[in-house]
Design a protein around this motif. Sequence first.
Motif, PDB file in Angstrom:
ATOM      1  N   GLN A 162       2.085  -1.481   1.709  1.00 55.10           N
ATOM      2  CA  GLN A 162       2.819  -1.594   0.440  1.00 55.10           C
ATOM      3  C   GLN A 162       2.362  -0.509  -0.533  1.00 55.10           C
ATOM      4  O   GLN A 162       3.193   0.102  -1.221  1.00 55.10           O
ATOM      5  CB  GLN A 162       2.576  -2.968  -0.192  1.00 55.10           C
ATOM      6  N   HIS A 163       1.055  -0.293  -0.607  1.00 50.71           N
ATOM      7  CA  HIS A 163       0.503   0.715  -1.505  1.00 50.71           C
ATOM      8  C   HIS A 163       1.040   2.099  -1.142  1.00 50.71           C
ATOM      9  O   HIS A 163       1.428   2.876  -2.022  1.00 50.71           O
ATOM     10  CB  HIS A 163      -1.030   0.682  -1.445  1.00 50.71           C
ATOM     11  N   TRP A 164       1.091   2.405   0.152  1.00 47.68           N
ATOM     12  CA  TRP A 164       1.596   3.716   0.579  1.00 47.68           C
ATOM     13  C   TRP A 164       3.071   3.850   0.205  1.00 47.68           C
ATOM     14  O   TRP A 164       3.496   4.891  -0.310  1.00 47.68           O
ATOM     15  CB  TRP A 164       1.407   3.896   2.081  1.00 47.68           C
ATOM     16  N   LEU A 165       3.859   2.820   0.459  1.00 49.15           N
ATOM     17  CA  LEU A 165       5.290   2.883   0.149  1.00 49.15           C
ATOM     18  C   LEU A 165       5.549   2.986  -1.352  1.00 49.15           C
ATOM     19  O   LEU A 165       6.551   3.562  -1.769  1.00 49.15           O
ATOM     20  CB  LEU A 165       6.005   1.650   0.709  1.00 49.15           C
ATOM     21  N   ALA A 166       4.645   2.448  -2.164  1.00 48.60           N
ATOM     22  CA  ALA A 166       4.835   2.449  -3.618  1.00 48.60           C
ATOM     23  C   ALA A 166       4.516   3.806  -4.247  1.00 48.60           C
ATOM     24  O   ALA A 166       4.931   4.071  -5.370  1.00 48.60           O
ATOM     25  CB  ALA A 166       3.972   1.373  -4.264  1.00 48.60           C
ATOM     26  N   ARG A 167       3.773   4.639  -3.535  1.00 53.16           N
ATOM     27  CA  ARG A 167       3.421   5.955  -4.084  1.00 53.16           C
ATOM     28  C   ARG A 167       4.563   6.938  -3.876  1.00 53.16           C
ATOM     29  O   ARG A 167       5.305   6.834  -2.893  1.00 53.16           O
ATOM     30  CB  ARG A 167       2.163   6.498  -3.397  1.00 53.16           C
ATOM     31  N   PRO A 168       4.706   7.927  -4.750  1.00 50.57           N
ATOM     32  CA  PRO A 168       5.738   8.946  -4.528  1.00 50.57           C
ATOM     33  C   PRO A 168       5.325   9.887  -3.390  1.00 50.57           C
ATOM     34  O   PRO A 168       4.159  10.224  -3.243  1.00 50.57           O
ATOM     35  CB  PRO A 168       5.813   9.690  -5.864  1.00 50.57           C
ATOM     36  N   HIS A 169       6.293  10.261  -2.601  1.00 51.90           N
ATOM     37  CA  HIS A 169       6.096  11.217  -1.504  1.00 51.90           C
ATOM     38  C   HIS A 169       7.200  12.266  -1.629  1.00 51.90           C
ATOM     39  O   HIS A 169       8.213  12.200  -0.936  1.00 51.90           O
ATOM     40  CB  HIS A 169       6.145  10.499  -0.152  1.00 51.90           C
ATOM     41  N   PRO A 170       7.021  13.224  -2.552  1.00 48.69           N
ATOM     42  CA  PRO A 170       8.121  14.119  -2.924  1.00 48.69           C
ATOM     43  C   PRO A 170       8.620  15.024  -1.807  1.00 48.69           C
ATOM     44  O   PRO A 170       9.743  15.508  -1.877  1.00 48.69           O
ATOM     45  CB  PRO A 170       7.544  14.935  -4.086  1.00 48.69           C
ATOM     46  N   ALA A 171       7.827  15.252  -0.763  1.00 51.35           N
ATOM     47  CA  ALA A 171       8.276  16.140   0.314  1.00 51.35           C
ATOM     48  C   ALA A 171       8.852  15.372   1.497  1.00 51.35           C
ATOM     49  O   ALA A 171       9.294  15.978   2.461  1.00 51.35           O
ATOM     50  CB  ALA A 171       7.109  17.011   0.788  1.00 51.35           C
ATOM     51  N   GLN A 172       8.851  14.048   1.433  1.00 53.06           N
ATOM     52  CA  GLN A 172       9.306  13.247   2.563  1.00 53.06           C
ATOM     53  C   GLN A 172      10.431  12.308   2.164  1.00 53.06           C
ATOM     54  O   GLN A 172      10.466  11.800   1.050  1.00 53.06           O
ATOM     55  CB  GLN A 172       8.149  12.395   3.122  1.00 53.06           C
ATOM     56  N   ALA A 173      11.323  12.079   3.117  1.00 55.46           N
ATOM     57  CA  ALA A 173      12.338  11.039   2.986  1.00 55.46           C
ATOM     58  C   ALA A 173      11.990   9.954   3.992  1.00 55.46           C
ATOM     59  O   ALA A 173      11.596  10.256   5.127  1.00 55.46           O
ATOM     60  CB  ALA A 173      13.726  11.602   3.268  1.00 55.46           C
ATOM     61  N   VAL A 174      12.108   8.699   3.584  1.00 60.61           N
ATOM     62  CA  VAL A 174      11.706   7.570   4.424  1.00 60.61           C
ATOM     63  C   VAL A 174      12.908   6.670   4.665  1.00 60.61           C
ATOM     64  O   VAL A 174      13.600   6.277   3.722  1.00 60.61           O
ATOM     65  CB  VAL A 174      10.577   6.757   3.752  1.00 60.61           C
ATOM     66  N   LEU A 175      13.139   6.347   5.936  1.00 60.31           N
ATOM     67  CA  LEU A 175      14.150   5.363   6.314  1.00 60.31           C
ATOM     68  C   LEU A 175      13.410   4.238   7.020  1.00 60.31           C
ATOM     69  O   LEU A 175      12.803   4.432   8.076  1.00 60.31           O
ATOM     70  CB  LEU A 175      15.198   5.991   7.225  1.00 60.31           C
ATOM     71  N   LEU A 176      13.419   3.065   6.406  1.00 64.82           N
ATOM     72  CA  LEU A 176      12.600   1.935   6.814  1.00 64.82           C
ATOM     73  C   LEU A 176      13.469   0.794   7.329  1.00 64.82           C
ATOM     74  O   LEU A 176      14.448   0.416   6.686  1.00 64.82           O
ATOM     75  CB  LEU A 176      11.806   1.458   5.588  1.00 64.82           C
ATOM     76  N   VAL A 177      13.115   0.262   8.498  1.00 61.30           N
ATOM     77  CA  VAL A 177      13.708  -0.971   9.009  1.00 61.30           C
ATOM     78  C   VAL A 177      12.637  -2.035   8.933  1.00 61.30           C
ATOM     79  O   VAL A 177      11.521  -1.834   9.443  1.00 61.30           O
ATOM     80  CB  VAL A 177      14.183  -0.798  10.471  1.00 61.30           C
ATOM     81  N   THR A 178      12.928  -3.149   8.259  1.00 62.06           N
ATOM     82  CA  THR A 178      11.940  -4.217   8.155  1.00 62.06           C
ATOM     83  C   THR A 178      12.607  -5.559   7.901  1.00 62.06           C
ATOM     84  O   THR A 178      13.680  -5.628   7.298  1.00 62.06           O
ATOM     85  CB  THR A 178      10.915  -3.925   7.036  1.00 62.06           C
ATOM     86  N   HIS A 179      11.948  -6.612   8.403  1.00 62.78           N
ATOM     87  CA  HIS A 179      12.308  -7.974   8.023  1.00 62.78           C
ATOM     88  C   HIS A 179      11.301  -8.520   7.026  1.00 62.78           C
ATOM     89  O   HIS A 179      11.419  -9.660   6.583  1.00 62.78           O
ATOM     90  CB  HIS A 179      12.325  -8.887   9.258  1.00 62.78           C
ATOM     91  N   ASP A 180      10.301  -7.721   6.678  1.00 62.08           N
ATOM     92  CA  ASP A 180       9.219  -8.151   5.804  1.00 62.08           C
ATOM     93  C   ASP A 180       9.608  -7.882   4.353  1.00 62.08           C
ATOM     94  O   ASP A 180       9.599  -6.742   3.898  1.00 62.08           O
ATOM     95  CB  ASP A 180       7.938  -7.398   6.171  1.00 62.08           C
ATOM     96  N   SER A 181       9.959  -8.942   3.628  1.00 57.77           N
ATOM     97  CA  SER A 181      10.441  -8.784   2.248  1.00 57.77           C
ATOM     98  C   SER A 181       9.395  -8.160   1.341  1.00 57.77           C
ATOM     99  O   SER A 181       9.731  -7.597   0.298  1.00 57.77           O
ATOM    100  CB  SER A 181      10.896 -10.135   1.686  1.00 57.77           C
TER     101      SER A 181
END
Length: 196
Positions: A162-181
Amino acid sequence: MSRQRQEGRSMSLLRLSAFRFGRGQVLARALDLDLIAGEQAVLLGPNGVGKSTFLQALLDPALRLGGEAQLAPGARVGYLAQSGEALDALPLSGRELLSLTQATPAGLPPALAACLDQRLDALSGGQRQFLRFWSIAAAPFDVLLLDEPSNNLDEAGVHALQHWLARPHPAQAVLLVTHDSRLVAARQRRLSLEPA
């Protein structure tokens, strides 16, 4: 790849137009997407609609059944599959796994950094899963395709993710599949796959 601009606008790292996919038959309605650097999108949909197959189709043209999928020139894709069983038979340490993708250990949670010199088959399933995630997330990839990254993680691992996903990653685009709310954040763009 640094954030690219085209005619004063951010250039898509991944662009889909009327994209259809499946294993012999179309699994879901066509999807359009423009994903730019610094953006995260989460793919939602019922079980069996093909969310994992969708990510695989972005890498395997044999699974594409129509429309277009374009990566920006030179864009590098990192893919975290749901299952890491292929790694279980390899005599790799955590440090060797990271070096395979040129991932940096900088920023790795301390408890996992302490495990880097151990063989992966000596670690818990959650430790292996987080190191698999880190080998993609901390590597020089431009587009990250993450399929259920919280699988097998304990509470500390989910919190670190969660901490990693909450930080900005200006050089990357993320496409996430999850069932974890817990991994679905308000700032993420939400995409929905609907049965064909």
